[in-house]
Design a protein around this motif. Structure first.
Motif, mmCIF file in Angstrom:
data_model
loop_
_atom_site.group_PDB
_atom_site.id
_atom_site.type_symbol
_atom_site.label_atom_id
_atom_site.label_comp_id
_atom_site.label_asym_id
_atom_site.label_seq_id
_atom_site.Cartn_x
_atom_site.Cartn_y
_atom_site.Cartn_z
ATOM 1 N N VAL A 1 -9.735 -7.457 -0.545
ATOM 2 C CA VAL A 1 -9.472 -6.248 -1.331
ATOM 3 C C VAL A 1 -9.351 -5.066 -0.370
ATOM 4 C CG1 VAL A 1 -10.282 -4.730 -3.167
ATOM 5 C CG2 VAL A 1 -10.767 -7.187 -3.279
ATOM 6 N N ILE B 1 -0.481 -1.886 -4.314
ATOM 7 C CA ILE B 1 -1.537 -2.765 -3.821
ATOM 8 C C ILE B 1 -2.573 -3.087 -4.896
ATOM 9 C CG2 ILE B 1 -2.949 -0.877 -2.899
ATOM 10 C CD1 ILE B 1 -2.418 -4.384 -1.340
ATOM 11 N N THR B 2 -2.891 -2.137 -5.756
ATOM 12 C CA THR B 2 -3.875 -2.400 -6.819
ATOM 13 C C THR B 2 -3.332 -3.430 -7.799
ATOM 14 O OG1 THR B 2 -4.753 -0.157 -6.612
ATOM 15 C CG2 THR B 2 -5.254 -1.351 -8.648
ATOM 16 N N ARG B 3 -2.103 -3.232 -8.206
ATOM 17 C CA ARG B 3 -1.460 -4.185 -9.122
ATOM 18 C C ARG B 3 -1.402 -5.573 -8.493
ATOM 19 N NH1 ARG B 3 4.795 -3.508 -11.201
ATOM 20 N NH2 ARG B 3 5.080 -5.637 -11.988
ATOM 21 N N THR C 1 -3.349 -6.853 -6.140
ATOM 22 C CA THR C 1 -4.689 -7.434 -6.018
ATOM 23 C C THR C 1 -5.176 -7.983 -7.353
ATOM 24 O OG1 THR C 1 -5.172 -5.840 -4.258
ATOM 25 C CG2 THR C 1 -7.042 -7.001 -5.229
ATOM 26 N N PHE D 1 -10.024 -0.012 -11.110
ATOM 27 C CA PHE D 1 -9.938 -1.334 -10.476
ATOM 28 C C PHE D 1 -11.125 -2.218 -10.849
ATOM 29 C CE2 PHE D 1 -11.074 -4.215 -7.008
ATOM 30 C CZ PHE D 1 -9.922 -4.986 -6.936
ATOM 31 N N ALA E 1 -7.014 -0.342 -2.923
ATOM 32 C CA ALA E 1 -7.200 -0.993 -4.226
ATOM 33 C C ALA E 1 -8.605 -0.752 -4.756
ATOM 34 C CB ALA E 1 -6.930 -2.484 -4.104
ATOM 35 N N THR F 1 0.837 -1.211 0.000
ATOM 36 C CA THR F 1 0.000 0.000 0.000
ATOM 37 C C THR F 1 0.866 1.252 0.000
ATOM 38 O OG1 THR F 1 -1.729 -1.191 1.211
ATOM 39 C CG2 THR F 1 -1.849 1.213 1.203
ATOM 40 N N SER G 1 -9.152 2.696 -6.113
ATOM 41 C CA SER G 1 -8.254 3.160 -7.178
ATOM 42 C C SER G 1 -8.973 3.188 -8.526
ATOM 43 C CB SER G 1 -7.013 2.267 -7.262
ATOM 44 O OG SER G 1 -7.376 0.948 -7.614
#
Length: 474
Positions: A326, A294-296, A298, A336, A330, A289, A333
């Motif tokens: 999640v 973190i988005t990538r 997840t 997402f 994320a 994070t 973002s």
């Protein structure tokens, strides 16, 4: 004949030091130098220049070593003065105490500099009144430091306990409108550092140590520095871990008590690093994070697991749900939801089999945005589970109005359920809330028969834990 040089007073007044040297040089060379009514004026000018220089030096010292808002010493003055006392033998030990106005920077942003400065001045007045012996400074933002050369842990704790109410009243009377709360941390000299600078840094480390949730005095320990170094090492390795596919995923089954069948599975992540060994999710998820990964991470988790959906179906059945944790960062973002749907579509998986587990921390964010996101998930068939229910920002309003599919009781509520009537009563109440709104209710962390027996006395029908199955590789 002897040469004569006449120098106007106005020239001398502008360039006193330079022309004094010129006059002296000409005199040594045999010239007669006539300065009309100069001697008195030169003396007066030099005296005024010296006075100006003293005033300027005082101003420079004030700026360099004192805080403009409170008038207290600043960090540089604090460190220099105490180190000098130690070096000259005036004192050989003491406590460095840091006191921070909680959420000072947020106060400054929301309410303006005038309100924030009123808090700083009130804090300075309070410290000057109650600290007594010692050296006080404002070191940064809402942080103040106190050097107590004769303090002990017991005396310091007693001091804050005895003066807490009076100090708070004084703070709030001098800075009305907003309550002032103070966080406190301490480092000992020389136990916690060989220099004042090192002790001050360690006290600041204790102040912001994430493992200490206490609102009391936070005492520095070497473990804090070790923890910080470990956190830095995790952050340095985290991006490469993503590139090298070092993360692996396991499934923990969820059982329906009435049928004794597996009805779902939660995806859990594991990370083993060559240098760090096995890294706990509680360490690497926050690092992801902080590093904006973190988005990538997840999305890669969803993609990696759904690529193996055939194996999951073979083991547990093609009608089970698959749950992914999640994080708020994320979920909020940009892009997402769209990217998640693309991955689910590519894997040819029914979106209704996918559950996104979110925590109550999400609802601290802008509620309207969160409501829109959860509704969008529901419209596209993806279910939402409220994870760790009861440990965060619980509110019946969003539980009743948002299209949440299930509620998961945190394992902390399950651990004492077998031998504590209050825990069982609280658990039963949470079950009733889920039933009232038509949500599934899942008990996490079921590890023994006694806990299961207690759960069976409630309306909870889905369980997850070591008693029924440990996490397994996909």
């Amino acid at each position: 004949s002897q040469s004569v040089i006449v120098i106007p007073p106005s020239v001398l007044e502008r360039q006193t030091d330079f022309f004094q040297w010129i006059i002296h040089a000409f005199a040594l060379s045999g010239f007669s130098v006539i300065a009309i009514t100069l001697i008195g004026r030169m003396r007066s000018h030099l005296l005024n220049s010296n006075k100006d220089l003293v005033v300027q030096n005082q101003k420079i010292t004030q700026i360099a070593f004192f805080d403009a808002v409170t008038g207290l010493a600043n960090k540089s003055r604090f460190v220099m003065s105490i180190q000098e006392e130690i070096d000259t033998g005036v004192c050989s030990q003491g406590l460095i105490v840091i006191l921070e106005i909680r959420k000072y920077r947020l106060t400054k942003v929301l309410y303006g500099s005038e309100v924030a400065e009123a808090q700083l001045k009130a804090m300075a007045l309070m410290l000057q009144k109650y600290v007594g012996e010692g050296f006080i400074a404002r070191i940064d933002g809402g942080e103040f430091a106190v050097w107590n050369p004769h303090g002990t842990a017991e005396r310091l704790t007693s001091f804050f306990t005895e003066n807490r109410t009076a100090a708070r009243d004084m703070l709030e009377s001098n800075a009305p409108g907003l309550p002032i709360e103070i966080d406190k941390a301490v480092a000992r000299y020389p136990e916690d550092g060989s220099t004042v600078e090192e002790c001050l840094l360690n006290a600041e480390l204790a102040l912001h140590d994430s493992f200490q949730s206490t609102r009391g005095i936070r005492w520095f320990t070497p473990r804090m520095k070790e923890s910080l170094l470990y956190t830095e090492a995790v952050e340095q390795n985290i991006k490469q871990a993503l590139l090298n596919d070092e993360f692996t995923f396991v499934l923990q089954p969820q059982f329906e008590l009435s049928s004794r069948k597996v009805v779902g599975a939660e995806v859990l992540c594991r990370w083993s690093n060559a240098d760090l060994g096995i890294v706990n999710p509680g360490d690497f998820i926050p690092a992801l994070t902080r590093k904006a990964l973190i988005t990538r991470f997840t999305l890669e988790s969803v993609r990696s697991v759904l690529k193996k959906i055939d194996r999951i179906d073979t083991r547990f059945g093609s009608d089970i749900t698959v749950s992914f944790n999640v994080s708020p960062a994320a979920l909020l973002s940009e892009g997402f939801l769209r990217s998640s749907l693309d991955i689910i579509r590519e894997a040819s998986v029914d979106p209704e089999r996918i559950i996104f587990e979110i925590t109550e921390d999400l609802f601290i964010e802008e509620l309207a945005v969160v409501e829109t996101l959860i509704c969008d998930l529901s419209l596209r068939g993806i279910q939402t589970s409220l994870d760790d229910f009861g440990t965060g920002y619980s509110s019946l309003s969003y539980i009743g109005t948002l299209p949440i599919s299930e509620i998961k009781a945190d394992k902390s509520f399950v651990s004492n359920i077998a031998h504590d009537s209050k825990s069982l009563g609280l658990f039963r109440s949470m079950c009733s809330i889920a039933d009232a709104f038509g949500h599934k209710f899942v008990a996490e962390g079921v590890e023994n028969a006694a806990q299961l027996s207690a759960i069976q006395s409630t309306s909870c029908n889905i369980v997850q834990g070591y008693l029924f199955g440990r996490p397994e590789p996909i």
